[in-house]
Design a protein around this motif. Structure first.
Motif, PDB file in Angstrom:
ATOM      1  N   GLN A  92       0.838  -1.193   0.000  1.00 15.00           N
ATOM      2  CA  GLN A  92       0.000   0.000   0.000  1.00 15.00           C
ATOM      3  C   GLN A  92       0.880   1.254   0.000  1.00 15.00           C
ATOM      4  N   PRO A  93       0.393   2.322  -0.626  1.00 14.38           N
ATOM      5  CA  PRO A  93       1.148   3.580  -0.587  1.00 14.38           C
ATOM      6  C   PRO A  93       1.366   4.035   0.857  1.00 14.38           C
ATOM      7  N   SER A  94       2.498   4.650   1.099  1.00 17.47           N
ATOM      8  CA  SER A  94       2.769   5.162   2.435  1.00 17.47           C
ATOM      9  C   SER A  94       3.533   6.476   2.339  1.00 17.47           C
ATOM     10  N   ILE A  95       3.426   7.267   3.398  1.00 22.21           N
ATOM     11  CA  ILE A  95       4.123   8.552   3.471  1.00 22.21           C
ATOM     12  C   ILE A  95       5.090   8.510   4.636  1.00 22.21           C
ATOM     13  N   ASN A  96       6.339   8.871   4.380  1.00 17.91           N
ATOM     14  CA  ASN A  96       7.381   8.912   5.401  1.00 17.91           C
ATOM     15  C   ASN A  96       7.873  10.341   5.530  1.00 17.91           C
ATOM     16  N   ASN A  97       7.881  10.857   6.743  1.00 17.82           N
ATOM     17  CA  ASN A  97       8.343  12.218   7.001  1.00 17.82           C
ATOM     18  C   ASN A  97       9.751  12.201   7.585  1.00 17.82           C
ATOM     19  N   TYR A  98      10.575  13.113   7.103  1.00 15.10           N
ATOM     20  CA  TYR A  98      11.971  13.221   7.533  1.00 15.10           C
ATOM     21  C   TYR A  98      12.302  14.676   7.838  1.00 15.10           C
ATOM     22  N   ILE A  99      13.366  14.863   8.587  1.00 13.62           N
ATOM     23  CA  ILE A  99      13.999  16.163   8.769  1.00 13.62           C
ATOM     24  C   ILE A  99      15.386  16.030   8.158  1.00 13.62           C
ATOM     25  N   CYS A 100      15.663  16.837   7.143  1.00 15.40           N
ATOM     26  CA  CYS A 100      16.944  16.794   6.434  1.00 15.40           C
ATOM     27  C   CYS A 100      17.669  18.115   6.669  1.00 15.40           C
ATOM     28  N   ASP A 101      18.706  18.081   7.501  1.00 15.51           N
ATOM     29  CA  ASP A 101      19.442  19.298   7.863  1.00 15.51           C
ATOM     30  C   ASP A 101      18.473  20.414   8.255  1.00 15.51           C
ATOM     31  N   ASN A 102      17.584  20.120   9.189  1.00 14.90           N
ATOM     32  CA  ASN A 102      16.599  21.051   9.761  1.00 14.90           C
ATOM     33  C   ASN A 102      15.465  21.454   8.818  1.00 14.90           C
ATOM     34  N   ALA A 103      15.336  20.817   7.664  1.00 15.26           N
ATOM     35  CA  ALA A 103      14.244  21.117   6.741  1.00 15.26           C
ATOM     36  C   ALA A 103      13.355  19.881   6.586  1.00 15.26           C
ATOM     37  N   PRO A 104      12.036  20.074   6.569  1.00 15.03           N
ATOM     38  CA  PRO A 104      11.150  18.920   6.424  1.00 15.03           C
ATOM     39  C   PRO A 104      11.188  18.340   5.013  1.00 15.03           C
ATOM     40  N   ALA A 105      11.100  17.024   4.933  1.00 20.03           N
ATOM     41  CA  ALA A 105      11.021  16.315   3.659  1.00 20.03           C
ATOM     42  C   ALA A 105       9.955  15.233   3.805  1.00 20.03           C
ATOM     43  N   LYS A 106       9.248  14.977   2.718  1.00 15.68           N
ATOM     44  CA  LYS A 106       8.216  13.944   2.734  1.00 15.68           C
ATOM     45  C   LYS A 106       8.446  13.012   1.559  1.00 15.68           C
ATOM     46  N   LEU A 107       8.534  11.715   1.842  1.00 12.56           N
ATOM     47  CA  LEU A 107       8.666  10.710   0.796  1.00 12.56           C
ATOM     48  C   LEU A 107       7.359   9.939   0.728  1.00 12.56           C
ATOM     49  N   ASP A 108       6.652  10.119  -0.365  1.00  8.64           N
ATOM     50  CA  ASP A 108       5.367   9.470  -0.601  1.00  8.64           C
ATOM     51  C   ASP A 108       5.623   8.275  -1.520  1.00  8.64           C
ATOM     52  N   ILE A 109       5.576   7.075  -0.959  1.00  9.16           N
ATOM     53  CA  ILE A 109       5.825   5.874  -1.745  1.00  9.16           C
ATOM     54  C   ILE A 109       4.530   5.518  -2.460  1.00  9.16           C
ATOM     55  N   ILE A 110       4.529   5.707  -3.764  1.00  6.58           N
ATOM     56  CA  ILE A 110       3.338   5.527  -4.579  1.00  6.58           C
ATOM     57  C   ILE A 110       3.119   4.055  -4.925  1.00  6.58           C
ATOM     58  N   SER A 111       4.195   3.367  -5.260  1.00 12.42           N
ATOM     59  CA  SER A 111       4.137   1.953  -5.615  1.00 12.42           C
ATOM     60  C   SER A 111       5.486   1.327  -5.297  1.00 12.42           C
ATOM     61  N   ASN A 112       5.634   0.051  -5.621  1.00 13.57           N
ATOM     62  CA  ASN A 112       6.933  -0.576  -5.367  1.00 13.57           C
ATOM     63  C   ASN A 112       7.985  -0.131  -6.378  1.00 13.57           C
ATOM     64  N   LYS A 113       7.599   0.732  -7.326  1.00 15.23           N
ATOM     65  CA  LYS A 113       8.546   1.218  -8.335  1.00 15.23           C
ATOM     66  C   LYS A 113       8.750   2.725  -8.314  1.00 15.23           C
ATOM     67  N   GLN A 114       7.884   3.461  -7.605  1.00 14.26           N
ATOM     68  CA  GLN A 114       7.948   4.921  -7.719  1.00 14.26           C
ATOM     69  C   GLN A 114       7.591   5.610  -6.409  1.00 14.26           C
ATOM     70  N   ALA A 115       8.217   6.788  -6.200  1.00 10.84           N
ATOM     71  CA  ALA A 115       7.932   7.610  -5.025  1.00 10.84           C
ATOM     72  C   ALA A 115       8.011   9.075  -5.418  1.00 10.84           C
ATOM     73  N   LYS A 116       7.356   9.906  -4.613  1.00 13.01           N
ATOM     74  CA  LYS A 116       7.437  11.351  -4.818  1.00 13.01           C
ATOM     75  C   LYS A 116       8.077  11.963  -3.577  1.00 13.01           C
ATOM     76  N   LEU A 117       9.156  12.706  -3.773  1.00 14.24           N
ATOM     77  CA  LEU A 117       9.838  13.404  -2.691  1.00 14.24           C
ATOM     78  C   LEU A 117       9.441  14.868  -2.729  1.00 14.24           C
ATOM     79  N   SER A 118       8.975  15.391  -1.597  1.00 12.81           N
ATOM     80  CA  SER A 118       8.669  16.818  -1.465  1.00 12.81           C
ATOM     81  C   SER A 118       9.697  17.423  -0.521  1.00 12.81           C
ATOM     82  N   PHE A 119      10.431  18.440  -1.016  1.00  7.34           N
ATOM     83  CA  PHE A 119      11.514  19.060  -0.245  1.00  7.34           C
ATOM     84  C   PHE A 119      11.694  20.490  -0.721  1.00  7.34           C
ATOM     85  N   TYR A 120      11.675  21.443   0.214  1.00  6.60           N
ATOM     86  CA  TYR A 120      11.821  22.876  -0.112  1.00  6.60           C
ATOM     87  C   TYR A 120      10.886  23.297  -1.251  1.00  6.60           C
ATOM     88  N   ASP A 121       9.615  23.029  -1.120  1.00  7.16           N
ATOM     89  CA  ASP A 121       8.590  23.431  -2.089  1.00  7.16           C
ATOM     90  C   ASP A 121       8.805  22.869  -3.495  1.00  7.16           C
TER      91      ASP A 121
END
Length: 96
Positions: free
Chosen positions: A23-52
């Motif tokens: 199932q798709p899942s969302i993982n939240n991270y802090i990367c050098d004090n900035a938020p990042a979100k990794l949205d795992i769409i499938s077992n082959k693809q993900a979307k990373l959101s970082f600094y807009d």
């Protein structure tokens, strides 16, 4: 009409197939004090959101952890730690 044993077998098979489907899942991270979100769409693809910015990444086999890449981004995570490289700039990340 289906016999009860066949009906049960079909239900069990559907449950097993559903459980194996990642199932798709969302993982939240802090990367050098900035938020990042990794949205795992499938077992082959993900979307990373970082600094807009949003980056579509492809899963790549890794000896350890999870690795997602495209031409400008590498995101590799293992446990609660991760490394993000965007256009050669490296960030240390941890899950939050």
């Amino acid at each position: 009409m289906m016999k009860p044993i066949k009906h049960t077998t079909v239900i069990i098979a559907l449950i097993v197939l559903t459980a194996c489907n990642k199932q798709p899942s969302i993982n939240n991270y802090i990367c050098d004090n900035a938020p990042a979100k990794l949205d795992i769409i499938s077992n082959k693809q993900a979307k990373l959101s970082f600094y807009d910015h949003d980056y579509m990444l492809n899963h790549e086999v890794s000896a350890s952890g999870s690795k997602y890449i495209n031409q400008e981004v590498l995101f590799w995570s293992k446990g609660e730690q991760a490394m993000l490289i965007i256009n050669g700039k490296k960030y240390q990340c941890s899950s939050n």
